[in-house]
Design an enzyme around this catalytic site. Structure first.
Site, PDB file in Angstrom:
ATOM      1  N   ASP A   1      78.389  65.302 107.343  1.00 24.29           N
ATOM      2  CA  ASP A   1      77.036  65.745 107.034  1.00 24.29           C
ATOM      3  C   ASP A   1      76.706  65.628 105.549  1.00 24.29           C
ATOM      4  O   ASP A   1      76.321  66.587 104.911  1.00 24.29           O
ATOM      5  CB  ASP A   1      76.927  67.206 107.512  1.00 24.29           C
ATOM      6  CG  ASP A   1      75.538  67.786 107.325  1.00 24.29           C
ATOM      7  OD1 ASP A   1      74.566  67.024 107.415  1.00 24.29           O
ATOM      8  OD2 ASP A   1      75.446  69.008 107.083  1.00 24.29           O
TER       9      ASP A   1
ATOM     10  N   GLU B   1      87.564  70.354 109.654  1.00 21.34           N
ATOM     11  CA  GLU B   1      87.139  70.404 111.053  1.00 21.34           C
ATOM     12  C   GLU B   1      87.508  69.169 111.859  1.00 21.34           C
ATOM     13  O   GLU B   1      86.654  68.569 112.531  1.00 21.34           O
ATOM     14  CB  GLU B   1      85.627  70.618 111.118  1.00 21.34           C
ATOM     15  CG  GLU B   1      85.175  71.867 110.406  1.00 21.34           C
ATOM     16  CD  GLU B   1      83.655  72.019 110.401  1.00 21.34           C
ATOM     17  OE1 GLU B   1      82.960  71.125 110.881  1.00 21.34           O
ATOM     18  OE2 GLU B   1      83.196  73.060 109.904  1.00 21.34           O
TER      19      GLU B   1
ATOM     20  N   TYR C   1      79.208  79.414 112.003  1.00 22.00           N
ATOM     21  CA  TYR C   1      77.761  79.472 111.740  1.00 22.00           C
ATOM     22  C   TYR C   1      77.054  80.299 112.805  1.00 22.00           C
ATOM     23  O   TYR C   1      76.150  79.805 113.475  1.00 22.00           O
ATOM     24  CB  TYR C   1      77.201  78.042 111.688  1.00 22.00           C
ATOM     25  CG  TYR C   1      77.607  77.313 110.429  1.00 22.00           C
ATOM     26  CD1 TYR C   1      76.853  77.418 109.269  1.00 22.00           C
ATOM     27  CD2 TYR C   1      78.775  76.561 110.391  1.00 22.00           C
ATOM     28  CE1 TYR C   1      77.234  76.772 108.098  1.00 22.00           C
ATOM     29  CE2 TYR C   1      79.167  75.907 109.225  1.00 22.00           C
ATOM     30  CZ  TYR C   1      78.396  76.024 108.082  1.00 22.00           C
ATOM     31  OH  TYR C   1      78.772  75.392 106.928  1.00 22.00           O
TER      32      TYR C   1
ATOM     33  N   GLU D   1      83.490  78.524 105.350  1.00 25.46           N
ATOM     34  CA  GLU D   1      82.075  78.130 105.408  1.00 25.46           C
ATOM     35  C   GLU D   1      81.324  79.154 106.234  1.00 25.46           C
ATOM     36  O   GLU D   1      81.842  79.617 107.256  1.00 25.46           O
ATOM     37  CB  GLU D   1      81.878  76.772 106.100  1.00 25.46           C
ATOM     38  CG  GLU D   1      82.251  75.570 105.279  1.00 25.46           C
ATOM     39  CD  GLU D   1      81.977  74.236 105.980  1.00 25.46           C
ATOM     40  OE1 GLU D   1      81.064  74.178 106.825  1.00 25.46           O
ATOM     41  OE2 GLU D   1      82.691  73.270 105.666  1.00 25.46           O
TER      42      GLU D   1
HETATM   43  C1  GCB Z   1      80.069  72.237 108.703  1.00 25.70           C
HETATM   44  C2  GCB Z   1      80.590  71.120 107.880  1.00 25.70           C
HETATM   45  C3  GCB Z   1      79.675  70.767 106.722  1.00 25.70           C
HETATM   46  C4  GCB Z   1      78.216  70.788 107.185  1.00 25.70           C
HETATM   47  C5  GCB Z   1      77.885  72.197 107.664  1.00 25.70           C
HETATM   48  C6  GCB Z   1      76.453  72.282 108.201  1.00 25.70           C
HETATM   49  O1  GCB Z   1      80.768  72.853 109.453  1.00 25.70           O
HETATM   50  O2  GCB Z   1      81.902  71.343 107.415  1.00 25.70           O
HETATM   51  O3  GCB Z   1      80.024  69.497 106.227  1.00 25.70           O
HETATM   52  O4  GCB Z   1      77.338  70.382 106.187  1.00 25.70           O
HETATM   53  O5  GCB Z   1      78.747  72.555 108.704  1.00 25.70           O
HETATM   54  O6  GCB Z   1      75.558  72.612 107.432  1.00 25.70           O
HETATM   55  O7  GCB Z   1      76.270  71.989 109.371  1.00 25.70           O
END
Ligand code: GCB
Length: 613
Positions: free
Chosen positions: A192, A436, A466, A502
């Site tokens: 991403d 990941e 998330y 994260e």
């Molecule tokens: C993740 C990734 C990261 C993405 C992020 C997102 O898990 O490690 O590279 O940018 O989520 O914002 O979806």
């Protein structure tokens, strides 16, 4: 359950000390010393993209044989997949070409992703993989006669990602000619961030004598109140040499000395390298001066190299991360090398700005998501006490065909290149092998076991999640329950300290809504607040860190999921604060003052100037 995990392990001194690299030669940062000069080739390069049908015209017509401008017009650069050509003409100082006891090296800081280099039309160097330096001794090419000071450097770079590159990618041909022109193809990536390519860091020429200090490895320890500095030095170009090693403190006073290719220096009453906000004098650096005197066929030569050294220890228990024996809590960010106009190109003003913002936030750590950052960034971390988790470009390992033997060999080589380049930075306390990876795939098992240390063997578990963003959209009330379950199940299974590596939400600066809706500043803030409730409960137990995703908004591929890039930054891409930045600032300073050792520090003491300068 956690959405995904990153694979990481802590950089314990002894682990690196025993690390036998298969790579030939060292990769010391090119510093100027009394025996070494450097010439940066920053500035404008002559550039041409190869738009031919097979993208191979440059090779077929041998564009490297003569000045690039004679091969055809140079172009502005659009979004492009394939070969591009860079060229630079350089005049060398006469001494470099006439003095045969001088060794001239061409070093490329990073060329993404595959590069071939010619010097005066001679094929000199190839390298696969971006984000890492590579170099070649070009003395034989430049020391060829009285008129040799003119040099033409041609670099062909291909940004195509394949199933065996790191990161991997695929090329997809769209064969349906009713909808696509003939031969139409796209590059698919599985990560991403925008796949910016080309020369992203300095290309430079530097010299050493023909017998030279090739590599230095330093590990440090503490015994009672003495610091221990273990060194190992490799020399090339002579078997008949002597080495003197001197350790100087920050005032340039000699504190210890030694001789030979390896040894241990003892520093009574050593001042330790402490992270930012953990000590009133963080980031204390000594200098290790190495002096080589060697016999060569042309007579005696001397080489000097000075390496900054921070004395610190790193240890991990079942529930704690210890720096210098004291519990350390990572309160920081994930970053990207990314900015308007510059893309991933290295930029000093941006670097200073980012470090001001990190210190303003009260961040004591970051992860180099998702690739090794420029060496100058890590040097700043050493100097400011910002702790680093150094990540290799093992990102986007998403498809079964990416877990093959060629990829594995490549991944291990890249990991060795990362460690070879970065092993001496006191700021780096952990290596991250992949972000990941699709570890549930059958083909991933053997691969990940070989390239890394799976969960039972890592020192620290890094978990990304998330909640209320990619699941249960809008349901902030579920975060506490889901995050608690995440931590408890990981800890119960592995009994290792955990970093929330994260978490975050997108916010488009200036979007406001109450009650909070996704993409507003209020939603981003509320989501973080919900995470913090659980982090506060668990950080007193076994959670040893939290790294927000992301420090700043950054560019990505276009998709219906992204609005002009990823907007999970707490700062915008132009480094202006969103509401979440103020929330994090309050939190990080509060945690810092609870976990400080041994002094409390006021926010105002740490940054005299406004970070928004
Ligand atoms: C993740 C990734 C990261 C993405 C992020 C997102 O898990 O490690 O590279 O940018 O989520 O914002 O979806």
């Amino acid at each position: 359950m956690a959405r995904r995990t990153a694979v990481a392990w802590a950089a314990l001194g002894p682990l690196l000390w025993g690390c036998a690299l298969a790579l030939q030669g060292g990769m010391l940062y090119p510093r100027e010393t009394p025996s070494r000069e450097r010439k940066e080739l920053d500035g404008l390069w002559c550039f041409r993209a190869d738009f031919s049908h097979n993208r191979r015209r440059g090779f077929e017509e041998q564009w490297y044989r003569r000045p690039l401008r004679e091969s055809g017009p140079t172009l502005d650069m659009p979004d492009f997949v394939g070969w591009v050509w860079y060229e630079r003409e350089v005049i060398l100082p006469e001494r470099w070409t006439q003095d045969l006891s001088t060794r001239v090296v061409l070093r490329i800081g990073s060329a993404h992703a595959y590069a071939i280099v010619w010097v005066n039309g001679v094929d000199t160097l190839e390298h696969e993989g971006g984000y890492l330096p590579f170099e070649a001794d070009i003395s034989n090419l430049v020391q060829v006669g009285p008129l040799s000071s003119q040099l033409r450097i041609t670099i062909a770079i291909n940004n195509t990602l394949t199933p065996t590159t790191l990161p991997p990618g695929t090329i997809q041909y769209k064969n349906d000619t009713s909808n696509y022109p003939k031969g139409y193809f796209v590059q698919n990536i599985y990560f991403d961030f925008f796949n910016y390519a080309g020369l992203q860091r300095s290309v430079l020429l530097y010299t050493t004598p023909t017998a030279y200090i090739d590599d230095i490895t330093v590990t440090t320890g503490v015994e009672h109140d003495s610091g221990l500095v273990n060194y190992q030095i490799s020399v090339k170009g002579s078997n008949l040499f002597e080495l003197e090693v001197r350790l100087l403190d920050a005032e340039n006073k000699l504190v210890a000395n030694g001789t030979g290719t390896q040894g241990q220096l003892k520093v009574p009453g050593a001042r330790l390298w402490w992270p930012y906000l953990m000590h009133k004098r963080p980031a204390y650096l000594y200098s290790l001066e190495v002096r080589l005197t060697a016999q060569t066929s042309l007579g005696p030569v001397s080489d000097f190299y000075t390496l900054p050294v921070g004395i610190r220890t790193v240890n991990v228990t079942k529930s704690q991360f210890l720096i210098n024996g004291k519990p350390f809590y990572f309160h920081g960010v994930n970053k990207h090398e990314d900015a308007d106009i510059r893309g991933k190109g290295f930029d000093w003003p941006l670097l200073v700005k980012d470090f001001n913002l990190l210190r303003w936030l009260g961040a004591n750590a970051f992860r180099t998501s998702h690739y090794p950052y420029a060496e100058e960034v890590l040097q700043m971390c050493d100097r400011y006490g910002i702790v680093v988790i150094d990540e290799c470009p093992g990102v986007g390992l998403a498809l079964p065909q990416f877990f093959n033997n060629v990829s594995l060999q490549n991944h291990m080589r890249v990991m060795e290149e990362v460690v070879r380049r970065d092993k001496n930075h006191p700021a780096i306390v952990m290596w991250s092998v992949a972000n990941e990876p699709a570890s549930h795939l059958e083909s991933a098992g053997y691969y990940l076991k070989s390239a890394s240390r799976p969960a039972p063997y890592v020192d620290v578990m890094c978990v990304n999640s998330y909640y209320s963003w990619y699941n249960d959209f809008g349901h902030l009330e579920l975060i506490q329950r889901q995050l608690t379950t995440q931590f408890e199940s990981w800890y119960k299974t592995y009994q290792k300290p955990i970093i929330q590596s994260e978490y975050g939400a997108e916010a488009i600066v200036g979007f406001h809504q109450d009650p909070p809706l996704m993409f507003t500043e209020e939603y981003q803030k509320s989501l973080l607040e919900q995470y913090h409730v659980v982090l506060d409960q668990k950080r007193r137990k076994y959670v040893v860190g939290e790294l927000i995703w992301n420090f700043a908004d950054f560019m990505t591929e276009q998709s219906p999921l992204r609005v002009l890039g990823n907007k999970k930054g707490v700062f915008t891409r132009q480094r202006q604060p969103k509401s979440a930045a103020f929330l994090l600032r309050e939190r990080y300073w509060k945690i810092a003052n609870e976990t400080r050792y041994p002094y409390s520090i006021a926010k105002s003491q740490c940054l005299e100037n406004s970070p928004f300068i």
